[in-house]
Design an enzyme around this catalytic site. Structure first.
Site, PDB file in Angstrom:
ATOM      1  N   LYS A   1       0.868  -1.163   0.000  1.00  0.00           N
ATOM      2  CA  LYS A   1       0.000   0.000   0.000  1.00  0.00           C
ATOM      3  C   LYS A   1       0.918   1.230   0.000  1.00  0.00           C
ATOM      4  CE  LYS A   1      -2.381   3.453   1.923  1.00  0.00           C
ATOM      5  NZ  LYS A   1      -1.726   4.655   2.473  1.00  0.00           N
TER       6      LYS A   1
ATOM      7  N   GLY B   1       4.806   4.248  10.644  1.00  0.00           N
ATOM      8  CA  GLY B   1       4.115   5.530  10.628  1.00  0.00           C
ATOM      9  C   GLY B   1       3.745   5.988  12.027  1.00  0.00           C
ATOM     10  N   SER B   2       2.647   6.722  12.107  1.00  0.00           N
ATOM     11  CA  SER B   2       2.290   7.371  13.370  1.00  0.00           C
ATOM     12  C   SER B   2       1.607   6.409  14.341  1.00  0.00           C
ATOM     13  CB  SER B   2       1.341   8.532  13.097  1.00  0.00           C
ATOM     14  OG  SER B   2       0.064   8.031  12.728  1.00  0.00           O
TER      15      SER B   2
ATOM     16  N   GLY C   1      -1.088   3.599  13.238  1.00  0.00           N
ATOM     17  CA  GLY C   1      -0.631   2.234  13.519  1.00  0.00           C
ATOM     18  C   GLY C   1      -1.575   1.509  14.455  1.00  0.00           C
TER      19      GLY C   1
ATOM     20  N   GLU D   1       5.550  -0.170  13.198  1.00  0.00           N
ATOM     21  CA  GLU D   1       6.647   0.570  13.834  1.00  0.00           C
ATOM     22  C   GLU D   1       6.162   2.003  13.930  1.00  0.00           C
ATOM     23  OE1 GLU D   1       9.514   3.233  13.381  1.00  0.00           O
ATOM     24  OE2 GLU D   1      10.404   1.862  11.903  1.00  0.00           O
TER      25      GLU D   1
ATOM     26  N   CYS E   1      12.328   8.347  12.682  1.00  0.00           N
ATOM     27  CA  CYS E   1      11.757   7.763  13.894  1.00  0.00           C
ATOM     28  C   CYS E   1      12.805   7.596  14.983  1.00  0.00           C
ATOM     29  CB  CYS E   1      11.099   6.428  13.582  1.00  0.00           C
ATOM     30  SG  CYS E   1      12.180   5.329  12.668  1.00  0.00           S
TER      31      CYS E   1
ATOM     32  N   GLU F   1       6.148  12.828  20.642  1.00  0.00           N
ATOM     33  CA  GLU F   1       7.096  12.991  19.547  1.00  0.00           C
ATOM     34  C   GLU F   1       6.807  14.292  18.789  1.00  0.00           C
ATOM     35  OE1 GLU F   1       7.032   9.661  16.899  1.00  0.00           O
ATOM     36  OE2 GLU F   1       8.768  10.359  15.739  1.00  0.00           O
TER      37      GLU F   1
END
Lengths: 502, 502
Positions: free
Chosen positions: B153, B208-209, B213, B232, B269, B361
């Protein structure tokens, strides 16, 4: 699920979680020799108290003395096997990458990786294995071997045995110098859920029904911080018998089949639930005779007996089902159910037509013989009818081989954790190569096994150390290798061969 | 999440899932040499089209040519590393238990276990690594190496690069003789969810975020047949600098810190989000000078720029926050945000008091310097303030060692997937020992890594074969070992030493 635990009970459970949490660091830090000795001490105390424990188990579960003695030995052996795994240290998967100034992506630092304990684990005991999948069972042995404190949620079907076993386990661990809180025991459904939801608990494991396992898996996944949950649930364990196998040893197959269904009154997750035989197999009389020679066996508890009775009645009432051996299911004066073996037969066509009613586990001594026509596409039937299973079995003739057989084996290996030949799926060897798992709904999580030494990996996670002084590295990653564990090395210079081409 | 996909789009996605499903068996059956060659072919095509791909990436992401060239090389190297892993075969963990008539629990059958491909995998590409964590990135390399077809995707932030890379990947796999459907590319959030929910898909991975996630992890867990989902997500990446480190090399630490925050405009990240230094560190001027010398860098897309702006404003407005280097965030005529480095400082006490506002973050070039007093309990602070992280870093003086330092390292290893010394967490080596993961919320599933060759295990499950004729065993389990993979043996007789004592 509404939780109605009292304030006082919640406070007790908070203390349980706090003790497990406090034990996590010192227990994970125990040296391999110490931890292995603790596992052996648990094995020893089980063996030393065998007579007392087996008597308790017989009273609470109705399982036979021979079966429970064997199960207790198996449970002690499991602990000893895991002690060997701990001493060996290969399970740590220690990897050391040398620093590499020439690495194709730029200078590579010294990186070392080891698997480490997840933290406190909650194990839910099973009804049908009061030793091997309960207090000191496989998941407990694996978690303790991995360095994780265990909170054991006992099963309501054998609470006294559970409590007594837990007392012995905790005392053995204490005697071996393991930290306070390394092993704790609780009872109660809501208590189990509360512990599973506690943020200090880092993994869960379970052996039981699909609905209960799914409920707990969903709870674990929905936590603010989700955790892995290893549920071993239901299985239909299909068996496929070829015409050549029937021709060679039909009588032995009939006898083995009935014995596998009868053992422990069929209350095993590996009981062969569906046995596919060629139409015209000629085994009906042998099956019926063997089934009728089986003595009544008490079922684990009245709830299981009631469930079995309902499932059996539903199967009897399904159109197209013929009764080969009716068997019996009677209630004694204490309300316990006693059963003999029931075998019914259907055509493969009926099974397809009635899949909604038939393709469900019957937890007890009942199995369905499925008669397939000579031109049947067995691999296609598996793909069409079956979800995940713990096991799948094939009986073939000596040296038999064909494209169809290979395709059947391939499809079965995609649907089951263990594929076995010319035997019966009940009786799971506890060995390094065993796989007791399988795609949903055999398990909630098919990334590991619940029997065999590979099970230790479910309670571990990787941690890498980069550029770390020797003195600050965990023992398995130090150059001096004080625990003498297997270490795999990636030397510098490895990227030279392919770096230039990218 | 309401799905508003059209009937036609659903039919297209059904075809995608069907093609992946059809590819699963033939692709999993490819021999190691063939599959490795296919991975190398993908690496080769990326390298051959580097100029075109990097230009597309620059236009769509604002990342620099040097960074994207490096990332493309890394992506190709990853594929080559996994080709080596496939050829080696150690990842299969082939185990062979000899039949053992003397086994303590009764005659043990011949049992053999191998890890096998899960089936079709859906990978969700990342915004910030258009090569290394996207179409042909780490999870794709690991899944293809494991023998799983991939449905990729693509990310909306680099759709043209994604589509073009996917075209090249699919053509390379096709050219290498891999089955139709081994690799497919889709775009669209709802499309990704629909594929994740398709029963033919057996695992998901994502970078991703935290909110996205978590949403996807919950969808994977709630399926009728739940599947593993490896997300992740976010990480704060705390860094701890001791007084001895400051005394030895304060200026170098200040320069390294700012470079690590500035690289790729902090959109990594592993960016060091919180750097703990002793009060009186004397680095303020050096940090501010270094930060002010960083040129503006375009952020990945306007949405990320807006998010960064909001987070930066929230930090500026938090009581107790001092600005060391204010930095800039400006919008250009195309609506893209351009940023320089922002460094703020707080006391450890302020961080504790304002944890709700500060401990989150900031995805962009901003980091928080935390000044701790001489008597600070750093291990206690970590336990109190931090959840799971991808990394944790310690800067110490040469030969520095103390009980407090050991306790800090121990606590950090419980909170992070990688603990590193005297360096910066950005830049993750692709090696056998790398661990890129960590407890929630660093990942949704901490049982494996998303960087390094150990990542292959996330797309595998174990299957045991019992009493199986040689001809019907998978190649890695045959005595003849035609693929020449590492096999570990458990010979008969092993239980003699401990069997008697149980």
């Amino acid at each position: 699920m509404t939780n109605t635990l009292s304030e006082a009970r919640r406070a007790e459970l908070d203390t349980v979680a706090a003790r497990a949490d406090a034990a996590a660091a010192p227990y994970a830090a125990t040296a391999p020799g110490e931890r292995a000795a603790a596992l052996v001490a648990v094995a020893g105390t089980l063996a030393a108290h065998a007579a007392e424990l087996v008597a308790l188990g017989m009273a609470e579960t109705g399982l036979t003395e021979a079966r429970l003695n064997g199960e207790l030995t198996r449970t002690a052996v499991q602990l000893r096997l895991f002690a060997d795994v701990v001493r060996d240290g290969g399970y740590l998967d220690a990897r050391i990458d040398a620093a590499d100034g020439d690495f194709v992506l730029g200078a590579r630092p010294d990186v070392r990786r080891v698997l480490t304990a997840l933290g406190p684990v909650v194990n839910f005991a099973a009804s049908n294995f009061p030793f091997a999948f309960s207090v000191a069972g496989g998941d407990t042995a694996a978690a303790l071997a991995a360095g994780c404190p265990v909170i054991l949620k006992g099963h309501s079907g054998h609470p006294r045995l559970g409590a007594r076993t837990a007392e012995l386990v905790a005392a053995a661990l204490d005697g071996a110098g393991m930290p306070d809180g390394t092993f704790q025991f609780i009872l109660g459904q809501q208590e189990g859920v509360a512990i599973l939801q506690d943020p200090r608990v880092r993994a869960g494991s379970f052996t039981g029904s699909i609905p209960a396992g799914r409920l707990l898996a969903d709870i674990a996944a929905a936590r603010p911080a989700p955790i892995p949950f290893f549920g071993e649930l239901g299985s239909l364990n299909p068996v496929f018998v070829t015409p050549a196998a029937i021709a060679e040893r039909g009588a032995a197959i009939a006898a083995g089949y009935v014995a596998s269904v009868a053992g422990s009154a069929g209350q095993l997750c590996t009981k062969p639930g569906f046995v596919f035989v060629p139409a015209g197999h000629g085994l009906a009389a042998a099956l019926s005779d063997a089934a009728e020679s089986v003595a009544p066996h008490r079922l684990l508890n009245p709830r299981i007996a009631a469930g079995f009775g309902a499932r059996r009645a539903e199967i009897f009432q399904t159109p197209g089902v013929s009764v080969l051996a009716e068997g019996e299911l009677n209630e004694d004066q204490d309300g316990q159910g006693w059963a003999t073996v029931t075998i019914v037969s259907v055509s493969a066509e009926t099974l397809r037509a009635q899949r909604e009613r038939l393709l469900e586990e019957a937890f007890g001594p009942l199995s369905i013989l499925v008669e397939y026509p000579a031109d049947a596409d067995l691999a296609g039937l598996v793909a069409e009818l079956f979800e995940g299973n713990l096991t799948a079995t094939v009986h073939i003739g000596a040296g038999e081989d064909s494209a169809e057989l290979r395709e059947l084996v391939r499809v079965l290996s995609g649907h089951a954790g263990r594929v076995l030949f010319d035997g019966w799926p009940t009786g799971v060897a506890v060995t390094p190569a065993m796989q007791h798992g399988g795609p949903w709904p055999a398990t909630t999580n098919d990334s590991s096994t619940s029997v065999g030494t590979a099970a230790i990996s479910r309670f571990l996670r990787g941690v890498a150390y980069q550029g770390t002084p020797q003195a600050l590295l965990p023992a398995p990653l130090q150059d001096a290798n004080p625990w003498n564990v297997p270490q795999s090395f990636a030397p510098a210079g490895q990227s030279r061969s392919w770096g230039s081409a990218s």
